[in-house]
Motif scaffolding. Structure first.
Motif, PDB file in Angstrom:
ATOM      1  N   PHE A 283       0.806  -1.225   0.000  1.00  0.00           N
ATOM      2  CA  PHE A 283       0.000   0.000   0.000  1.00  0.00           C
ATOM      3  C   PHE A 283       0.838   1.272   0.000  1.00  0.00           C
ATOM      4  CE2 PHE A 283      -2.441  -3.242   2.448  1.00  0.00           C
ATOM      5  CZ  PHE A 283      -3.402  -3.490   1.476  1.00  0.00           C
ATOM      6  N   GLY A 284       2.089   1.178  -0.449  1.00  0.00           N
ATOM      7  CA  GLY A 284       2.966   2.345  -0.428  1.00  0.00           C
ATOM      8  C   GLY A 284       2.421   3.514  -1.229  1.00  0.00           C
ATOM      9  N   ASP A 285       1.945   3.246  -2.435  1.00  0.00           N
ATOM     10  CA  ASP A 285       1.412   4.324  -3.273  1.00  0.00           C
ATOM     11  C   ASP A 285       0.080   4.843  -2.750  1.00  0.00           C
ATOM     12  OD1 ASP A 285       3.583   4.137  -4.963  1.00  0.00           O
ATOM     13  OD2 ASP A 285       2.611   2.646  -6.259  1.00  0.00           O
ATOM     14  N   ALA A 286      -0.764   3.934  -2.238  1.00  0.00           N
ATOM     15  CA  ALA A 286      -2.067   4.354  -1.737  1.00  0.00           C
ATOM     16  C   ALA A 286      -1.947   5.232  -0.497  1.00  0.00           C
ATOM     17  CB  ALA A 286      -2.923   3.126  -1.421  1.00  0.00           C
ATOM     18  N   LEU A 287      -0.922   4.982   0.321  1.00  0.00           N
ATOM     19  CA  LEU A 287      -0.755   5.761   1.545  1.00  0.00           C
ATOM     20  C   LEU A 287      -0.396   7.213   1.261  1.00  0.00           C
ATOM     21  CD1 LEU A 287       1.180   3.216   3.807  1.00  0.00           C
ATOM     22  CD2 LEU A 287      -1.199   3.899   4.011  1.00  0.00           C
ATOM     23  N   LYS A 288       0.162   7.469   0.077  1.00  0.00           N
ATOM     24  CA  LYS A 288       0.556   8.836  -0.260  1.00  0.00           C
ATOM     25  C   LYS A 288      -0.642   9.755  -0.449  1.00  0.00           C
ATOM     26  CE  LYS A 288       4.815   7.301  -2.514  1.00  0.00           C
ATOM     27  NZ  LYS A 288       5.560   7.212  -3.798  1.00  0.00           N
ATOM     28  N   THR A 289      -1.836   9.187  -0.688  1.00  0.00           N
ATOM     29  CA  THR A 289      -3.032  10.002  -0.896  1.00  0.00           C
ATOM     30  C   THR A 289      -3.623  10.500   0.418  1.00  0.00           C
ATOM     31  OG1 THR A 289      -4.471   8.041  -0.883  1.00  0.00           O
ATOM     32  CG2 THR A 289      -3.551   8.741  -3.004  1.00  0.00           C
ATOM     33  N   ASP A 290      -3.282   9.865   1.524  1.00  0.00           N
ATOM     34  CA  ASP A 290      -3.783  10.263   2.837  1.00  0.00           C
ATOM     35  C   ASP A 290      -2.597  10.646   3.714  1.00  0.00           C
ATOM     36  OD1 ASP A 290      -4.961  10.643   5.290  1.00  0.00           O
ATOM     37  OD2 ASP A 290      -5.960   8.697   5.381  1.00  0.00           O
ATOM     38  N   PRO A 291      -2.443  11.905   4.086  1.00  0.00           N
ATOM     39  CA  PRO A 291      -1.261  12.323   4.851  1.00  0.00           C
ATOM     40  C   PRO A 291      -1.191  11.710   6.250  1.00  0.00           C
ATOM     41  CG  PRO A 291      -2.867  14.105   4.713  1.00  0.00           C
ATOM     42  CD  PRO A 291      -3.338  13.032   3.785  1.00  0.00           C
ATOM     43  N   ASN A 292      -2.338  11.259   6.782  1.00  0.00           N
ATOM     44  CA  ASN A 292      -2.336  10.685   8.127  1.00  0.00           C
ATOM     45  C   ASN A 292      -2.124   9.179   8.138  1.00  0.00           C
ATOM     46  OD1 ASN A 292      -2.902  13.164   9.430  1.00  0.00           O
ATOM     47  ND2 ASN A 292      -5.061  12.965   8.896  1.00  0.00           N
ATOM     48  N   ALA A 293      -2.314   8.522   7.005  1.00  0.00           N
ATOM     49  CA  ALA A 293      -2.213   7.070   6.950  1.00  0.00           C
ATOM     50  C   ALA A 293      -0.838   6.543   7.360  1.00  0.00           C
ATOM     51  CB  ALA A 293      -2.582   6.578   5.557  1.00  0.00           C
ATOM     52  N   PRO A 294       0.283   7.158   6.940  1.00  0.00           N
ATOM     53  CA  PRO A 294       1.592   6.639   7.374  1.00  0.00           C
ATOM     54  C   PRO A 294       1.774   6.657   8.886  1.00  0.00           C
ATOM     55  CG  PRO A 294       1.855   8.102   5.498  1.00  0.00           C
ATOM     56  CD  PRO A 294       0.437   8.233   5.942  1.00  0.00           C
ATOM     57  N   PHE A 295       1.193   7.652   9.564  1.00  0.00           N
ATOM     58  CA  PHE A 295       1.287   7.694  11.028  1.00  0.00           C
ATOM     59  C   PHE A 295       0.523   6.534  11.652  1.00  0.00           C
ATOM     60  CE2 PHE A 295       1.592  12.352   9.966  1.00  0.00           C
ATOM     61  CZ  PHE A 295       2.947  12.455  10.237  1.00  0.00           C
ATOM     62  N   TYR A 296      -0.701   6.308  11.153  1.00  0.00           N
ATOM     63  CA  TYR A 296      -1.516   5.217  11.690  1.00  0.00           C
ATOM     64  C   TYR A 296      -0.834   3.866  11.479  1.00  0.00           C
ATOM     65  CZ  TYR A 296      -5.567   8.260  12.390  1.00  0.00           C
ATOM     66  OH  TYR A 296      -6.416   9.242  12.832  1.00  0.00           O
ATOM     67  N   LEU A 297      -0.241   3.677  10.310  1.00  0.00           N
ATOM     68  CA  LEU A 297       0.386   2.394  10.011  1.00  0.00           C
ATOM     69  C   LEU A 297       1.604   2.164  10.900  1.00  0.00           C
ATOM     70  CD1 LEU A 297      -0.178   0.151   7.855  1.00  0.00           C
ATOM     71  CD2 LEU A 297       1.800   1.050   6.639  1.00  0.00           C
ATOM     72  N   PHE A 298       2.424   3.206  11.066  1.00  0.00           N
ATOM     73  CA  PHE A 298       3.623   3.060  11.896  1.00  0.00           C
ATOM     74  C   PHE A 298       3.255   2.765  13.348  1.00  0.00           C
ATOM     75  CE2 PHE A 298       6.625   5.115  14.827  1.00  0.00           C
ATOM     76  CZ  PHE A 298       7.754   4.362  14.569  1.00  0.00           C
ATOM     77  N   THR A 299       2.362   3.564  13.924  1.00  0.00           N
ATOM     78  CA  THR A 299       2.004   3.345  15.331  1.00  0.00           C
ATOM     79  C   THR A 299       1.244   2.034  15.518  1.00  0.00           C
ATOM     80  OG1 THR A 299      -0.035   4.646  15.080  1.00  0.00           O
ATOM     81  CG2 THR A 299       1.935   5.811  15.825  1.00  0.00           C
ATOM     82  N   GLY A 300       0.474   1.632  14.519  1.00  0.00           N
ATOM     83  CA  GLY A 300      -0.257   0.371  14.634  1.00  0.00           C
ATOM     84  C   GLY A 300       0.672  -0.817  14.759  1.00  0.00           C
ATOM     85  N   PHE A 301       1.658  -0.907  13.879  1.00  0.00           N
ATOM     86  CA  PHE A 301       2.580  -2.041  13.934  1.00  0.00           C
ATOM     87  C   PHE A 301       3.565  -1.908  15.094  1.00  0.00           C
ATOM     88  CE2 PHE A 301       1.170  -2.790   9.540  1.00  0.00           C
ATOM     89  CZ  PHE A 301       0.946  -4.155   9.612  1.00  0.00           C
ATOM     90  N   ALA A 302       3.892  -0.683  15.497  1.00  0.00           N
ATOM     91  CA  ALA A 302       4.748  -0.505  16.671  1.00  0.00           C
ATOM     92  C   ALA A 302       4.016  -0.954  17.944  1.00  0.00           C
ATOM     93  CB  ALA A 302       5.176   0.951  16.791  1.00  0.00           C
ATOM     94  N   THR A 303       2.728  -0.642  18.041  1.00  0.00           N
ATOM     95  CA  THR A 303       1.934  -1.120  19.176  1.00  0.00           C
ATOM     96  C   THR A 303       1.850  -2.634  19.168  1.00  0.00           C
ATOM     97  OG1 THR A 303       0.607   0.910  19.113  1.00  0.00           O
ATOM     98  CG2 THR A 303      -0.301  -0.947  20.329  1.00  0.00           C
ATOM     99  N   PHE A 304       1.624  -3.198  17.998  1.00  0.00           N
ATOM    100  CA  PHE A 304       1.622  -4.657  17.844  1.00  0.00           C
ATOM    101  C   PHE A 304       2.933  -5.258  18.342  1.00  0.00           C
ATOM    102  CE2 PHE A 304       3.253  -7.812  14.709  1.00  0.00           C
ATOM    103  CZ  PHE A 304       2.534  -8.923  15.127  1.00  0.00           C
ATOM    104  N   GLY A 305       4.052  -4.614  18.015  1.00  0.00           N
ATOM    105  CA  GLY A 305       5.347  -5.117  18.458  1.00  0.00           C
ATOM    106  C   GLY A 305       5.567  -4.992  19.951  1.00  0.00           C
TER     107      GLY A 305
ATOM    108  N   ILE B  25      11.928   2.046  13.782  1.00  0.00           N
ATOM    109  CA  ILE B  25      12.353   3.407  13.444  1.00  0.00           C
ATOM    110  C   ILE B  25      13.306   3.393  12.256  1.00  0.00           C
ATOM    111  CG2 ILE B  25      13.720   5.351  14.281  1.00  0.00           C
ATOM    112  CD1 ILE B  25      12.477   4.837  17.054  1.00  0.00           C
ATOM    113  N   ALA B  26      14.209   2.415  12.223  1.00  0.00           N
ATOM    114  CA  ALA B  26      15.118   2.308  11.080  1.00  0.00           C
ATOM    115  C   ALA B  26      14.343   2.048   9.791  1.00  0.00           C
ATOM    116  CB  ALA B  26      16.137   1.192  11.324  1.00  0.00           C
TER     117      ALA B  26
END
Length: 244
Positions: A42-64, A119-120
């Motif tokens: 979903f790399g290209d699709a995430l570029k259409t929503d400026p907030n989506a990259p934040f949600y994805l990062f925190t979602g998988f970080a919380t999962f971890g 983070i890396a």
């Protein structure tokens, strides 16, 4: 006395790291899945929503951040308690709290390693636009945010048998991932379920740290996570003292 705590914590970390069935999934999967969904699928699709990259990062970080504490305490404590290891440790000349502090240190150190890989991946490959101070802040939030999940795991580990503990922890772990809204947005009719999950409160704190939009309160999130940690830890220690 400090040396005794450090030695026990060091042995616990090395022992857990040598268990590939535990170490590999929890250290590798969060960053790998984040890159798979955030870059490959979903790399290209995430570029259409400026907030989506934040949600994805925190979602998988919380999962971890959830896994090391829940399974490290929930499964290992149950198995070691059933095998009589806790009784043996009581007979050894070691501080009584060293056993639990060692497991807590192991879970926090695993979470720190997970955050380094996340983070890396976010800064190097996913190109998440955050400042260095934001990355440090969100890493600290997740490292400390692993404590409630340690308490949840300890609560199960002091009550379940060694065979039942993995299944019971999974029965809570998997619904908590999918029904907390951290990875999959919930419909409005089910959003109330997310408020029963500590993962959603940790996600709120992380989203605030990275500048993403949230609907939760920081004060309420901190109060819920701290209260849950203290309450479950108190019940678990009381159980260990009474029953072992």
């Amino acid at each position: 006395m400090p040396r005794a705590y450090l030695k026990e914590a060091g042995y616990e970390f090395v022992r857990t790291l040598r268990n590939p069935g535990f170490a590999v999934p929890f250290l590798v999967l969060p960053a790998a899945l984040y890159l798979l969904f955030g870059v490959v699928f979903f790399g290209d699709a995430l570029k259409t929503d400026p907030n989506a990259p934040f949600y994805l990062f925190t979602g998988f970080a919380t999962f971890g951040a959830m896994g090391p504490g829940m399974f490290g305490f929930g499964c290992f404590v149950a198995i070691e308690r059933e095998q009589g290891l806790l009784k043996l440790k009581r007979a050894l000349p070691m501080p009584p709290a060293a056993y639990l502090i060692a497991k807590m240190s192991m879970a926090l150190l695993f979470t720190a390693i997970i955050m380094i890989t996340m983070i890396a991946s976010a800064a190097g490959i996913a190109h998440l636009r955050l400042t260095g101070s934001q990355f440090v802040l969100v890493a600290l939030i997740y490292i400390l945010g692993a404590l409630p999940f340690c308490a949840i795991g300890l609560f199960f580990g002091t009550r379940a048998s060694g065979k039942a503990a993995p299944a019971l922890v999974n029965l809570l772990y998997l619904p908590m991932i999918y029904l907390s809204g951290i990875l999959i947005p919930l419909p409005k009719s089910l959003q109330w379920i997310a408020r029963a999950s500590p993962a959603s409160y940790l996600d709120v704190l992380a989203l605030r740290a990275v500048g993403g939009p949230t609907i939760g309160s920081v004060f309420v999130s901190v109060a819920v996570l701290c209260g849950l940690t203290l309450l479950l830890t108190m019940f678990s220690i009381r159980r260990l003292v009474r029953v072992g």
